[in-house]
Design an enzyme around this catalytic site. Structure first.
Site, PDB file in Angstrom:
ATOM      1  N   HIS A  28       0.827  -1.212   0.000  1.00 15.19           N
ATOM      2  CA  HIS A  28       0.000   0.000   0.000  1.00 15.19           C
ATOM      3  C   HIS A  28       0.858   1.259   0.000  1.00 15.19           C
ATOM      4  CE1 HIS A  28      -4.037  -1.782   0.822  1.00 15.19           C
ATOM      5  NE2 HIS A  28      -3.298  -2.779   1.296  1.00 15.19           N
ATOM      6  N   ASP A  30       0.066   4.266   0.940  1.00 17.62           N
ATOM      7  CA  ASP A  30      -0.059   5.023   2.193  1.00 17.62           C
ATOM      8  C   ASP A  30       0.417   4.230   3.400  1.00 17.62           C
ATOM      9  OD1 ASP A  30      -2.176   3.280   1.900  1.00 17.62           O
ATOM     10  OD2 ASP A  30      -3.694   4.644   2.646  1.00 17.62           O
ATOM     11  N   HIS A 214      -9.300  -7.419  -1.525  1.00 15.35           N
ATOM     12  CA  HIS A 214      -9.036  -7.773  -0.130  1.00 15.35           C
ATOM     13  C   HIS A 214     -10.154  -8.700   0.360  1.00 15.35           C
ATOM     14  CE1 HIS A 214      -6.230  -4.358  -0.080  1.00 15.35           C
ATOM     15  NE2 HIS A 214      -5.791  -4.804   1.089  1.00 15.35           N
ATOM     16  N   GLU A 217      -9.255 -11.649   5.250  1.00 15.37           N
ATOM     17  CA  GLU A 217      -8.350 -11.060   6.235  1.00 15.37           C
ATOM     18  C   GLU A 217      -9.122 -10.794   7.516  1.00 15.37           C
ATOM     19  OE1 GLU A 217      -5.276  -7.260   6.714  1.00 15.37           O
ATOM     20  OE2 GLU A 217      -6.968  -7.135   5.329  1.00 15.37           O
TER      21      GLU A 217
END
Length: 373
Positions: A28, A30, A214, A217
């Protein structure tokens, strides 16, 4: 983060993992800022940071992220995204991000980020994508100038809790000739299934832009199922909880029997890549049902059963890690040798959102690099 090259020789001696060619699928933007950059960019926009020196700030991020909760883990991004609201901030962060990947031996990286989170100071969606691409290009030039070689692509993420999926999908397609290679959805997983963005995924499919989602998770098999069948995911972001669909039993001291459920069987048979991130999975509690140490991670189970496992850093700042470090930790924990690490990198290369010929070229680079180690 300790990134000294001599720290990551293979357990027992031999090749240094940092020098090996690597592919990064799940990283990622960020989540990979340099602490000193955060301090300087925060000062430029008048934003307070919790710790005023780089070493202390790095420790603060790692401590805050080590919570056992994805929700708490994600709160640390309020600071990183806060300094990524200007063209200058976005371009600098992206440039340094690529420099750091190059220094870690990454030869190709797909970098994911959510443009909708970077509009607070008046930039448009298109402007933030262009600013990031400018930084990525500059970073790749920097790596080449220092004798290395790296290529990168953008994965444009839509935030699951927002109602902008189609808009962000359209943005991704609009910039597919300016560095964007695929699409993702990110953020709080539980309660926000891929099906809520079905219109976006239909649009992407009509325009032949691939998606990684995603899933598996912070939520379980239903989330994975939705990613596969509502989102048409070609890869699973983390996907670690796919192991919930695997049953093991021992009828005697010598034999263990394994049964795959329908979701696990589908993922294995179609060679859908699992973007596993060991340190992050520990921090967010993604593997808590199996334990709280790396040895408890189902990575090795999935690998031994023939799933297309890949290794990723996820968020280098929050996990105080790098791709090299993740590979080292796995080698140390499960006894992997260079041939195993090569498999993980070839799995990643085969799963990139690139044309087949380019994936094969990267596979040749990886094989040559490992053979020479």
């Amino acid at each position: 983060m300790n990134t000294a090259v001599d720290d990551y020789t293979m357990p027992g001696g031999g090749a240094n993992i940092a020098s090996l060619p690597k592919v990064s699928l799940h990283d990622h933007l960020d989540g990979g800022l340099r602490p000193q950059t955060i301090i300087e960019l925060a000062d430029a926009v008048g934003m307070a940071v919790p710790v005023a020196d780089a070493a202390g700030l790095a420790t603060w991020f790692a401590d805050q992220a080590d919570s056992g909760s994805l929700v708490e883990y994600l709160k640390t991004f309020d600071i990183t995204t806060g300094v990524m609201q200007t063209k200058e901030g976005l371009t600098r962060v992206a440039r340094e991000f690529v420099q750091d990947l190059g220094a870690d031996g990454v030869v190709y990286g797909e970098i994911r980020w959510a443009p909708e989170q970077h509009l607070a100071r008046g930039l448009s969606l298109d402007e933030v994508v262009e600013a990031v691409q400018e930084g990525l290009d500059a970073g790749a030039d920097d790596v080449a100038g220092s004798g290395g070689s790296i290529r990168v692509g953008q994965l444009i993420s839509a935030m699951r809790h927002a109602d902008r999926g189609l808009e962000i999908a359209e943005l991704a397609v609009r910039h597919r000739d300016n560095g964007v290679v695929g699409f993702d959805i990110a953020g709080a997983e539980a309660g926000f299934p891929a099906g809520k963005m079905r219109e976006a995924f239909d649009f992407l499919a009509r325009n032949y832009l691939p998606a990684t989602i995603h899933a598996g998770e912070a939520d379980g098999l239903e989330s994975i199922r939705g990613a596969l069948f509502d989102g048409r995911a070609l890869r699973l972001g983390h996907g670690v909880r796919l192991a919930e669909d695997i049953t093991t039993s021992s009828e005697d001291d010598e034999n263990t029997y394994v049964t795959l459920g329908p979701v696990a069987q589908w993922v294995k048979d179609r060679e859908i890549a699992l973007e596993l991130s060991p340190s992050s999975n520990l921090q967010t509690g993604a593997i808590e049902q199996w334990g709280d140490e790396l040895v408890d991670h189902p990575f090795d189970l999935l690998y031994q059963l023939g799933f297309r496992v890949t290794v990723n850093a996820d968020n280098r700042l929050m996990s105080a890690t790098s791709l090299t470090r993740e590979l080292f930790l796995l080698s140390e924990t499960f006894g992997y040798d260079l041939s195993d690490l090569a498999v993980f990198q070839l799995n990643a290369a085969a799963s990139l959102f690139l044309p087949l010929e380019e994936r094969e070229e990267l596979a040749d680079i990886i094989t040559a690099g490992f053979d020479a180690a």
